[in-house]
Design an enzyme around this catalytic site. Structure first.
Site, PDB file in Angstrom:
ATOM      1  N   ASP A  38       0.812  -1.162   0.126  1.00 42.73           N
ATOM      2  CA  ASP A  38      -0.160  -0.077  -0.153  1.00 42.73           C
ATOM      3  C   ASP A  38       1.110   0.854   0.219  1.00 42.73           C
ATOM      4  O   ASP A  38       2.077   1.401   0.602  1.00 42.73           O
ATOM      5  CB  ASP A  38      -1.529  -0.081   1.142  1.00 42.73           C
ATOM      6  N   LYS A 101       2.679  10.798  -3.429  1.00 45.29           N
ATOM      7  CA  LYS A 101       2.186   9.834  -4.104  1.00 45.29           C
ATOM      8  C   LYS A 101       0.747  11.355  -4.898  1.00 45.29           C
ATOM      9  O   LYS A 101       0.899  10.865  -6.508  1.00 45.29           O
ATOM     10  CB  LYS A 101       0.587   9.422  -3.206  1.00 45.29           C
ATOM     11  N   GLU A 202      -7.295   0.629  -4.487  1.00 47.48           N
ATOM     12  CA  GLU A 202      -7.395   0.373  -3.100  1.00 47.48           C
ATOM     13  C   GLU A 202      -8.589  -0.107  -2.257  1.00 47.48           C
ATOM     14  O   GLU A 202      -8.277  -0.527  -1.820  1.00 47.48           O
ATOM     15  CB  GLU A 202      -6.981   1.506  -2.780  1.00 47.48           C
TER      16      GLU A 202
HETATM   17 MG    MG Z   1      -4.609   4.535   2.207  1.00 53.21          MG
END
Ligand code: MG
Ligand code: ADP
Length: 647
Positions: A38, A101, A202
């Site tokens: 992740d 990100k 996700e």
């Molecule tokens: Mg997250």
């Protein structure tokens, strides 16, 4: 599969755009050790499924989260990554990097004003590489290189924890990440020495993490409130299919905002109590703000256990004569929740919109799973429960769910699990530009992929020999308000009058979310030279902005669209009428001719105006006076044709 990740292009049309979905391709032949990662905006984690049971791999001090923060040295390498670097965040804006990100796969202009304001380090546009870069000292670092350093740290953590080499990974990305962002993520993995077998959505990973799979049918909401972003997804699991029904979110909403709300209250309280903050210079103010912000995050987390807490300034700030009581701010949980209410309201609004897109009511859900560190807040849990009318699932640490799911997926890819079929939706509608700058939607947003749509278009201009295909993405009615994805030309059409050509445009999205666009001249059917200039993919900030603005502008858009359509129709009619007059004007009386000319003038004037109603009125008036002429013309033509046949 007809299309495969840009390798096989059945129509020779090199547009390949990943629309933000993920679906498994064939599992690799080789078996071995693959981890799930992740790669978060705020925190990153690595997990591994040992004997089918996923677990988060811990760092040397037993910690699970690795803050996605780096302290960069003069050579452009990370001096430290994680907690140590996070402690410097804010106070050292030039060389402590976080939230990278948000920059992945972006150019500088892709990054919204809002997002840019939250980034204190220096950003520059690197035209050559088509990406934004971070300037540290005299070095330019790409977000890919920076993320690669985080990934490398996770790889090392995994290798230490497992005592084995780790060289492959599944990395998760937000569902709305586009091709450029996914490609950037993959590239970062490669630089870190990891083969990225899949970038995985996700919310889907979170669902797997919570143990949902197709063996357990149901409809679930994934509520993911992280450090800087909020995402909500509605997933359905049914008959071996995991389908994403809808996604929504806010790329500028997360735990950071909860901290900022507390910090602002503290700052104001310090100010009101006479602490002399205004005499501080800019660097000192920045330091102080960073310190208060860090203290605010700690206070926020403490408020999970205690009902009252304090934010204190460090002794350095007492030098200005402040006494201890002036340097402390006390807040109750209740007061903090009041500050946070508007933030949670925004998240709940997005949930409402995702449910509406999925055409579901809260009662239709079988589960609501919490993801992201900020859902550890009891207040957030309460509001989620109120809205969905059910207790959210709390069987996992919410900030570990995504990594655990990535590990489950990695395990599947390693061949240790049965096949899974996942269906996703496209996040934004896809269409092409038509005359007047309007959008013809071919595939509406939230369509389940794979999917295909086609439509036939004609030429608008006289003697048109090329046809412009402009692929756009978004919800608005006009091209200028949407995102341009790609353009190409279909050339070599024979010169012909308007309405002659029949151009079939086909959009096809395969199970991997890759879009193929084809334009075919149905008359000639022959091969045409096609030029494609793919634009940059979609910006995630823009994605939500576009969705939001479409909601707010629906009415104005509909009207603008109506005007464009009315004008196009009017222009076609005007041209046809002129042609008819030229050829057959002699068939009607001078009075009728004058009448037709007058109505034509009226229509031209109406086209200049901005009222679609006026255009429609002028059109029907012109239609009334030309009807007789049209009949005469048809009869005349028939007469001519019969004569011709007889001859
Ligand atoms: Mg997250
Ligand atoms: P991301 O997905 O953005 O990388 P995370 O899911 O790790 O982020 O969430 C990070 C956020 O969670 C931070 O804002 C952090 O302050 C918040 N957070 C972590 N633990 C708690 C807690 N116990 N209570 C409230 N907020 C928390």
């Amino acid at each position: 599969m007809i299309f495969g990740g840009g390798r096989f292009k059945p129509w020779g049309v090199p547009i390949q755009i990943d629309l933000g979905s993920s679906s498994p391709r064939k599992a690799p032949e080789a078996k071995g050790l693959i981890v799930g990662i992740d790669l978060g905006t705020t925190n990153s984690l690595v997990a591994y499924a040992r004997d089918g049971r996923p677990e988060v791999l811990k760092g040397e001090n037993g910690e699970t989260l690795l803050p996605s923060v780096l302290e960069i040295d003069a050579s452009g390498k990370a001096r430290q990554i994680g907690q140590g670097a996070k402690a410097l965040r804010g106070s050292r804006p030039e060389d402590v990097l976080f939230s990278v990100k948000r920059l992945m796969g972006r150019t500088l202009k892709d990054i919204s004003e809002d997002a840019r304001r939250q980034i204190p380090y220096e950003l520059v546009d690197d035209v050559a590489s088509h990406q934004v870069k971070v300037k540290v000292g005299d070095r330019l670092l790409s977000p890919i290189e920076i993320s690669a350093q985080i990934l490398r740290a996770l790889k090392e953590r995994a290798e230490k924890a497992l005592g084995q080499k780790v060289d492959r990974a599944v990395i998760t990305v937000p569902a709305y990440f586009d091709d450029a962002q996914r490609t950037a993520t993959k590239a970062a993995g490669r630089i870190a020495g990891l083969e990225v077998l899949r970038v995985f959505n996700e919310p889907t990973a979170a669902a797997l993490g919570y143990g949902w799979s197709f063996e357990k049918p149901g409809t679930i909401a994934v509520f993911d409130l992280g450090g800087g972003t909020f995402d909500v997804s509605i997933l359905r699991l049914e008959a071996a299919v995991l389908e994403v029904l809808a996604t929504s979110g806010d790329t500028q909403l997360g735990g950071d905002d909860f901290d900022a709300a507390l910090a602002e209250a503290a700052w104001n309280a310090f100010h009101a109590s006479g602490l002399d903050l205004d005499t501080l210079d800019a660097a000192q103010q920045r330091h102080l703000r960073a310190e208060i912000l860090a203290a605010a995050e700690e206070a926020k987390i403490r408020l999970g256990d205690v009902t009252t807490t304090e934010i204190r300034l460090g002794p350095a700030w007492f030098a200005g004569g402040a006494s201890a009581d002036k340097a402390s701010f006390t807040i109750t949980r209740e007061a903090a929740e009041k500050l946070w209410a508007p933030l949670v309201d925004r998240a709940i609004e997005r949930c409402r919109s995702a449910l509406a897109d999925a055409k579901l009511a809260p009662a239709d859900l079988d589960d609501v799973v919490l993801v992201g560190g900020s859902t550890r807040l009891a207040y957030v849990q309460r509001r989620v429960e109120d809205f969905f009318g059910r207790k959210p699932n709390r069987t996992l640490h919410p900030d570990e769910a995504v990594a655990l799911g990535a590990a489950v997926q990695a395990d599947t890819l390693a061949g240790n699990d049965s096949n899974r079929l996942l269906l996703d939706v496209i996040p934004l509608s896809l269409g092409i530009e038509t005359v007047g700058g309007a959008v013809a939607k071919l595939i509406p947003r939230n369509s389940t992929i794979p999917t295909e749509a086609r439509d036939v278009y004609t030429n608008h201009a006289e003697k048109q020999t090329a046809f412009d295909i402009h692929v756009v993405q978004g919800e608005r009615e006009l091209v200028k308000d949407n995102r341009s994805l790609a353009r190409f030309k279909l050339r070599g059409l024979e010169p012909a009058p308007p309405g002659f050509h029949r151009i079939e445009v086909t959009f096809r999205i395969d199970a991997s979310g890759i879009l193929g666009v084809r334009a075919k001249d149905l008359r000639s059917g022959k091969a045409h030279e096609i030029e494609v200039r793919p634009s940059f993919g979609l910006n995630d900030d823009e994605l939500f902005a576009m969705l939001e603005s479409a909601e707010g502008h629906a009415e104005a858009d509909a009207r603008a669209r109506e005007l464009v359509d009315a004008r196009v129709e009017a222009e076609t009619v005007i041209r046809a009428a002129e042609k008819t007059l030229e050829m057959s004007g002699h068939l009607v009386t001078a009075h009728d001719l004058a009448e037709i000319r007058a109505r034509l003038v009226d229509l031209r004037n109406a086209v200049q105006g901005a009222s679609p109603e006026a255009i429609h009125k002028a059109l029907s008036e012109l239609d009334a006076v030309t009807r007789e002429l049209a009949e005469l013309q048809v009869n005349n033509a028939l007469g001519q044709a019969m004569k011709g046949q007889k001859a």
